[in-house]
Motif scaffolding. Structure first.
Motif, PDB file in Angstrom:
ATOM      1  N   THR A 177      -2.342   8.643 -85.553  1.00  0.00           N
ATOM      2  CA  THR A 177      -3.705   8.624 -84.194  1.00  0.00           C
ATOM      3  C   THR A 177      -4.539   9.066 -85.784  1.00  0.00           C
ATOM      4  O   THR A 177      -5.705   8.181 -85.473  1.00  0.00           O
ATOM      5  CB  THR A 177      -3.813   9.984 -83.549  1.00  0.00           C
ATOM      6  OG1 THR A 177      -2.186   9.890 -82.375  1.00  0.00           O
ATOM      7  CG2 THR A 177      -4.529   9.445 -82.956  1.00  0.00           C
ATOM      8  N   GLN A 178      -4.505  10.087 -86.041  1.00  0.00           N
ATOM      9  CA  GLN A 178      -6.061  10.272 -86.932  1.00  0.00           C
ATOM     10  C   GLN A 178      -6.376   9.334 -88.277  1.00  0.00           C
ATOM     11  O   GLN A 178      -6.839   8.392 -88.735  1.00  0.00           O
ATOM     12  CB  GLN A 178      -5.831  11.480 -87.484  1.00  0.00           C
ATOM     13  CG  GLN A 178      -7.238  12.305 -88.409  1.00  0.00           C
ATOM     14  CD  GLN A 178      -6.684  13.707 -89.587  1.00  0.00           C
ATOM     15  OE1 GLN A 178      -5.418  13.433 -89.453  1.00  0.00           O
ATOM     16  NE2 GLN A 178      -8.217  14.193 -89.582  1.00  0.00           N
ATOM     17  N   VAL A 179      -4.790   8.951 -88.642  1.00  0.00           N
ATOM     18  CA  VAL A 179      -5.107   7.782 -89.340  1.00  0.00           C
ATOM     19  C   VAL A 179      -5.543   6.737 -88.502  1.00  0.00           C
ATOM     20  O   VAL A 179      -6.222   5.949 -89.535  1.00  0.00           O
ATOM     21  CB  VAL A 179      -3.414   7.211 -90.266  1.00  0.00           C
ATOM     22  CG1 VAL A 179      -3.326   5.984 -91.349  1.00  0.00           C
ATOM     23  CG2 VAL A 179      -2.611   8.468 -91.010  1.00  0.00           C
ATOM     24  N   GLY A 180      -5.361   6.525 -87.725  1.00  0.00           N
ATOM     25  CA  GLY A 180      -5.069   4.655 -87.051  1.00  0.00           C
ATOM     26  C   GLY A 180      -7.205   4.900 -86.586  1.00  0.00           C
ATOM     27  O   GLY A 180      -7.655   4.180 -87.281  1.00  0.00           O
ATOM     28  N   ASP A 181      -7.179   5.859 -86.439  1.00  0.00           N
ATOM     29  CA  ASP A 181      -9.424   6.638 -85.804  1.00  0.00           C
ATOM     30  C   ASP A 181      -9.486   6.384 -87.454  1.00  0.00           C
ATOM     31  O   ASP A 181     -10.600   5.240 -87.314  1.00  0.00           O
ATOM     32  CB  ASP A 181      -9.106   7.169 -86.051  1.00  0.00           C
ATOM     33  CG  ASP A 181      -8.554   7.949 -84.055  1.00  0.00           C
ATOM     34  OD1 ASP A 181      -8.273   6.952 -83.658  1.00  0.00           O
ATOM     35  OD2 ASP A 181      -8.273   8.863 -83.572  1.00  0.00           O
ATOM     36  N   ARG A 182      -8.686   6.658 -88.658  1.00  0.00           N
ATOM     37  CA  ARG A 182      -9.921   6.113 -89.591  1.00  0.00           C
ATOM     38  C   ARG A 182     -10.289   4.794 -90.545  1.00  0.00           C
ATOM     39  O   ARG A 182     -10.853   4.088 -89.987  1.00  0.00           O
ATOM     40  CB  ARG A 182      -9.439   7.221 -90.715  1.00  0.00           C
ATOM     41  CG  ARG A 182      -9.962   7.443 -91.954  1.00  0.00           C
ATOM     42  CD  ARG A 182     -10.233   7.681 -92.763  1.00  0.00           C
ATOM     43  NE  ARG A 182     -10.325   9.470 -92.897  1.00  0.00           N
ATOM     44  CZ  ARG A 182      -9.803  10.371 -94.019  1.00  0.00           C
ATOM     45  NH1 ARG A 182      -9.953  10.040 -94.441  1.00  0.00           N
ATOM     46  NH2 ARG A 182      -9.757  12.026 -93.644  1.00  0.00           N
ATOM     47  N   ILE A 183      -9.134   4.080 -89.812  1.00  0.00           N
ATOM     48  CA  ILE A 183      -8.684   2.995 -90.376  1.00  0.00           C
ATOM     49  C   ILE A 183     -10.110   1.873 -90.005  1.00  0.00           C
ATOM     50  O   ILE A 183     -10.696   1.072 -90.188  1.00  0.00           O
ATOM     51  CB  ILE A 183      -7.258   2.030 -90.183  1.00  0.00           C
ATOM     52  CG1 ILE A 183      -6.732   2.721 -91.477  1.00  0.00           C
ATOM     53  CG2 ILE A 183      -7.196   0.703 -90.676  1.00  0.00           C
ATOM     54  CD1 ILE A 183      -4.937   2.543 -91.520  1.00  0.00           C
ATOM     55  N   ARG A 184      -9.461   2.091 -87.954  1.00  0.00           N
ATOM     56  CA  ARG A 184     -10.683   1.777 -87.056  1.00  0.00           C
ATOM     57  C   ARG A 184     -12.010   1.583 -87.507  1.00  0.00           C
ATOM     58  O   ARG A 184     -12.911   1.471 -87.955  1.00  0.00           O
ATOM     59  CB  ARG A 184      -9.982   1.629 -85.514  1.00  0.00           C
ATOM     60  CG  ARG A 184      -8.814   0.983 -85.261  1.00  0.00           C
ATOM     61  CD  ARG A 184      -8.821   1.377 -83.827  1.00  0.00           C
ATOM     62  NE  ARG A 184      -8.293   2.632 -83.423  1.00  0.00           N
ATOM     63  CZ  ARG A 184      -7.383   2.964 -84.006  1.00  0.00           C
ATOM     64  NH1 ARG A 184      -5.982   2.384 -84.034  1.00  0.00           N
ATOM     65  NH2 ARG A 184      -6.107   4.167 -83.854  1.00  0.00           N
ATOM     66  N   ALA A 185     -12.380   2.398 -88.248  1.00  0.00           N
ATOM     67  CA  ALA A 185     -13.731   2.980 -88.357  1.00  0.00           C
ATOM     68  C   ALA A 185     -14.452   2.538 -89.698  1.00  0.00           C
ATOM     69  O   ALA A 185     -15.516   2.056 -89.751  1.00  0.00           O
ATOM     70  CB  ALA A 185     -14.138   4.704 -88.241  1.00  0.00           C
ATOM     71  N   PHE A 186     -13.432   2.750 -90.604  1.00  0.00           N
ATOM     72  CA  PHE A 186     -13.841   1.976 -91.887  1.00  0.00           C
ATOM     73  C   PHE A 186     -13.943   0.692 -91.378  1.00  0.00           C
ATOM     74  O   PHE A 186     -14.854  -0.705 -91.713  1.00  0.00           O
ATOM     75  CB  PHE A 186     -12.494   1.946 -92.226  1.00  0.00           C
ATOM     76  CG  PHE A 186     -12.693   1.462 -94.116  1.00  0.00           C
ATOM     77  CD1 PHE A 186     -13.480   1.234 -94.690  1.00  0.00           C
ATOM     78  CD2 PHE A 186     -12.389   0.172 -94.695  1.00  0.00           C
ATOM     79  CE1 PHE A 186     -13.767   0.703 -95.728  1.00  0.00           C
ATOM     80  CE2 PHE A 186     -12.641  -0.646 -95.322  1.00  0.00           C
ATOM     81  CZ  PHE A 186     -12.764  -0.653 -96.197  1.00  0.00           C
TER      82      PHE A 186
END
Length: 88
Positions: free
Chosen positions: A35-44
Motif C-alpha cells: 500500500t505504501q509503495v502504491g501511494d508513493r507511485i501515485r504521488a509521483f
C-alpha cells in the motif's frame, strides 16, 4: 521522411519513465507494505504529470544525414569492424 532516433520509440520512453520511477521513487526500498509503495507511485505520477513539459526535437534531417555519412565513412575506413565482415 525523418527517421526518429532509436531512443524516441514509445517503448524506450516507457522504459525511461520506469527507470526514473526506480531511481527516484522506489529506491531505497524502505517500504513497510505494498500500500505504501502504491501511494508513493501515485504521488509521483501526480507530481510528474503536473510538471511535465513538451519538448522540441533537436535531431533534424541534416543531423541524420551527417550521422549516416559518418557511419558510411567509418564503415569504409574500417571494413573489418562492419557486421557484414564479422558474419562472413
Amino acid at each position: 521522411m525523418v527517421h526518429t532516433p532509436v531512443y524516441a520509440s514509445w517503448l524506450n520512453q516507457v522504459e525511461i519513465y520506469f527507470s526514473v520511477v526506480q531511481r527516484k521513487v522506489v529506491s531505497p526500498n524502505d517500504f513497510t507494505g505494498l500500500t505504501q509503495v502504491g501511494d508513493r507511485i501515485r504521488a509521483f505520477e501526480d507530481r510528474y504529470t503536473a510538471t511535465a513539459q513538451p519538448f522540441q526535437w533537436k535531431f533534424t534531417t541534416s543531423d541524420l544525414d551527417d550521422l549516416l555519412a559518418r557511419l558510411d565513412q567509418h564503415t569504409a575506413d574500417h571494413p573489418e569492424e562492419s557486421s557484414a565482415a564479422k558474419a562472413a
